[in-house]
Scaffold this motif. Structure first.
Motif, short mmCIF file in Angstrom:
data_model
loop_
_atom_site.label_atom_id
_atom_site.label_comp_id
_atom_site.label_asym_id
_atom_site.label_seq_id
_atom_site.Cartn_x
_atom_site.Cartn_y
_atom_site.Cartn_z
N SER A 65 -1.52 1.66 6.34
CA SER A 65 -2.83 0.75 5.97
C SER A 65 -3.33 0.35 7.48
CB SER A 65 -2.13 -0.41 5.19
OG SER A 65 -1.34 -1.50 6.14
N THR A 66 -4.66 0.06 7.33
CA THR A 66 -5.29 -0.32 8.62
C THR A 66 -4.64 -1.57 9.18
OG1 THR A 66 -6.89 -1.64 7.26
CG2 THR A 66 -7.44 0.63 7.68
N THR A 119 -13.21 9.70 7.94
CA THR A 119 -13.16 9.64 6.42
C THR A 119 -14.50 10.28 6.09
OG1 THR A 119 -11.73 7.99 5.91
CG2 THR A 119 -13.31 8.68 4.07
N GLN A 151 0.16 10.63 4.39
CA GLN A 151 -0.57 9.23 4.29
C GLN A 151 -0.30 8.63 5.52
OE1 GLN A 151 1.36 7.07 1.18
NE2 GLN A 151 -0.06 5.42 1.12
N ASN A 203 -13.09 5.02 9.08
CA ASN A 203 -14.08 5.38 8.36
C ASN A 203 -14.93 6.23 9.04
OD1 ASN A 203 -13.61 3.10 6.79
ND2 ASN A 203 -14.87 1.56 7.87
N THR A 214 -9.00 11.50 3.55
CA THR A 214 -9.51 11.38 2.18
C THR A 214 -8.85 9.86 1.70
OG1 THR A 214 -9.35 13.78 1.74
CG2 THR A 214 -9.35 12.37 -0.02
N ALA A 215 -9.65 9.03 1.37
CA ALA A 215 -9.21 7.87 0.70
C ALA A 215 -9.00 7.83 -0.91
CB ALA A 215 -10.11 6.69 0.95
N ARG A 216 -7.92 7.73 -1.43
CA ARG A 216 -7.56 7.71 -2.86
C ARG A 216 -7.67 6.36 -3.36
NH1 ARG A 216 -2.72 12.22 -2.21
NH2 ARG A 216 -3.70 13.69 -1.06
N GLN A 217 -8.12 6.04 -4.38
CA GLN A 217 -8.18 4.71 -4.97
C GLN A 217 -6.85 4.11 -5.46
OE1 GLN A 217 -11.13 2.88 -5.05
NE2 GLN A 217 -10.10 1.04 -5.71
N THR A 248 -4.72 6.32 2.39
CA THR A 248 -5.60 6.96 3.01
C THR A 248 -4.74 8.34 3.70
OG1 THR A 248 -7.05 5.45 3.75
CG2 THR A 248 -7.07 7.65 5.11
#
Length: 506
Positions: free
Chosen positions: A52-53, A75, A49, A72, A81-84, A88
């Protein structure tokens, strides 16, 4: 990957990317290339993981828009992969791997041996690594797979260590700047004075990580590159390695029933700077150096102004025969450095030993020990002090003598019963191993082939011939019995004896 490690990696990669091409690409492109390259190289592994940005931007000193642009893009290309609601992550399945972007200006690093120019070790490095000591020579059971420490009081040892961790004495968290923990040095001095007749004060005792470090320190401080060192032939492999690493020229001196046996020419013409000996129990043959030979060696060292390094590695385990005082205890000219270890008495991984140094050498050895090795483990040394002064070490040694003698007797008895006059057993009076010598009636024996055959059947034995530095090489096997559970000695001894007998028959 921990966030701090990831930030450090990306900062390094960003700096590298900046200098790869001119003019440097925009920051968002450099971050994209750095992350993509690290993912492709496996330095950031699948499933990791990313921070965060916001955190990435803060720690990398970039704007958040710059970081988001790179994330971005990765991705969109399938690298991330971004997971809601979770974050990321590096994708488990990466897109088809292709060459890095030309803007990067770099090619993937070639694996050594796959088109790259070979890199050679130094001559000394090649000599030291020609054989692996850890795989081929360590004192291990002749039937490995179950190492026994049933006699060692593990719970007591845990309590002694826990006592000092609870005390939180901050001084014990520092390096050992004065040769080690003084109470331990005092305890060792008292022990050696009584049990080995060593002439010693606590100040003369230096705490090291074991015999290898003690010998390395002595070689570095007392010899120069190219000096001659006398070693026993056959010789303990670890001593050879340490002396060779110091750049010394090794002169093998033959060993007879009285220990190291210099020839008349050696006595008359020899000019060694250092002499390495195991007088109490020659390794690996097991002979004890006679009093006459000890005195002759000490007289020679005094006349030639050379140093003797006495490795007293297992003198605690004497089962019979006349005990001899240490060589150092007979020395009237302070030419002997005396070394011992707790690895044989307690457990190998304790990595604590001691070196007794002549008084006039103490300032230099204290400085060398600290500057070269930065010794520590004061918590462990404090616990060991209590283990000695409270009598636990003496109790342990007595128990081990009984257990080891029983194993030795059973092993020797089965060897003699099965192999008879075809072998001679050397080194039975003390120690942690037997040396099995093949007699002339066996003819030419390949002890290395026998060792390989034993290994194939789950047993570890050592070919004696590999301990020699020069011809003639005596053929035999070294059998360690210290860590074999008592009940397993008979079946494994029988299995080994049958294997040897079959090989001798062939």
């Amino acid at each position: 990957m921990r966030p701090l490690a990831l930030f450090e990696l990306l900062l390094t990669e960003l700096q590298r990317a900046e200098g790869d091409v001119s003019p440097a690409p925009p920051l968002n492109r450099r971050l994209y290339l750095s992350l993509r390259g690290a993912i492709l190289a496996g330095r950031i592994t699948a499933g990791v993981q990313l921070p965060s940005t916001r955190d990435l931007a803060r720690d990398l000193g970039l704007s958040r828009n710059t970081v988001m642009s790179a994330i971005n893009q990765l991705t969109a290309e399938g690298y991330l992969t971004a997971r809601q609601g979770s974050g990321t992550f590096v994708s488990e399945t990466l897109p088809e791997l292709g060459p890095l972007s030309p803007a990067r200006g770099r090619k993937p690093a070639q694996a050594q041996g796959a088109g790259a120019s070979p890199r050679e070790l130094s001559q000394r490095g090649q000599l030291l690594t020609a054989q692996s000591g850890s795989a081929d020579f360590e004192v291990q059971p002749f039937a490995p797979g179950e190492i026994e420490f049933a006699e060692f009081p593990i719970h007591l040892w845990q309590k002694l260590q826990a006592k000092y961790w609870r005390s939180l004495d901050r001084d014990l968290l520092d390096y050992g700047q004065e040769g080690g923990y003084m109470p331990l040095r005092e305890a060792i001095a008292g022990y050696l004075s009584l049990s080995r007749s060593v002439r010693v004060t606590p100040e003369q005792v230096l705490i090291t990580s074991g015999t290898q470090q003690s010998l390395d320190l002595a070689a570095r401080l007392l010899t120069d590159h190219g000096d001659e060192a006398w070693v026993e032939n056959p010789c303990y492999w670890g001593a050879r390695r340490a002396l060779q690493a110091a750049g010394l020229k090794l002169k093998p001196i033959e060993v007879d029933l009285e220990g190291m046996a210099p020839s008349a020419a050696d006595w008359q013409q020899g000019r060694p700077r250092l002499i390495y000996v195991t007088p109490s129990h020659q390794y690996p043959l097991g002979h004890v150096m006679s009093l006459q030979r000890r005195r002759a060696l000490l007289q020679f060292a005094a006349q030639q102004r050379c140093w003797i390094f006495e490795d007293d590695y297992d003198s605690e385990f004497r089962f019979g025969g006349r005990p001899y005082a240490s060589l150092q205890g007979l020395d009237d000219h302070a030419q002997v450095l005396y070394s011992g270890t707790f690895s044989k008495v307690m457990y190998p991984g304790i990595r604590l030993g001691y070196l007794v140094v002549p008084t006039d050498l103490l300032p230099a050895f204290n400085t060398g020990l600290y500057d070269l090795y930065r010794p520590g483990q004061l918590m462990l040394q404090a616990a060991l002090t209590d283990f000695i002064t409270e009598g636990h070490l003496g109790t342990l040694i007595r128990r081990l003598r009984v257990a080891y003698q029983s194993r030795r007797d059973e092993l020797a008895r089965r060897i003699q019963r099965c192999l008879g006059e075809r072998v001679q057993i050397s080194g039975q009076e003390s120690g942690l191993h037997l040396c099995l010598l093949f007699t002339p009636q066996c003819g030419e024996v390949d002890d290395e082939a026998i060792a390989r055959a034993a290994d194939a059947q789950g047993m570890t034995v050592r070919p004696l011939s590999r301990y020699y530095l020069s011809q003639p090489r005596q053929r035999g096997l070294i059998l360690g019995y210290a860590y074999v559970p008592t009940e397993r000695v008979p079946p494994w001894a029988q299995k080994l004896c049958l294997l040897i007998r079959d090989r001798l028959t062939d």
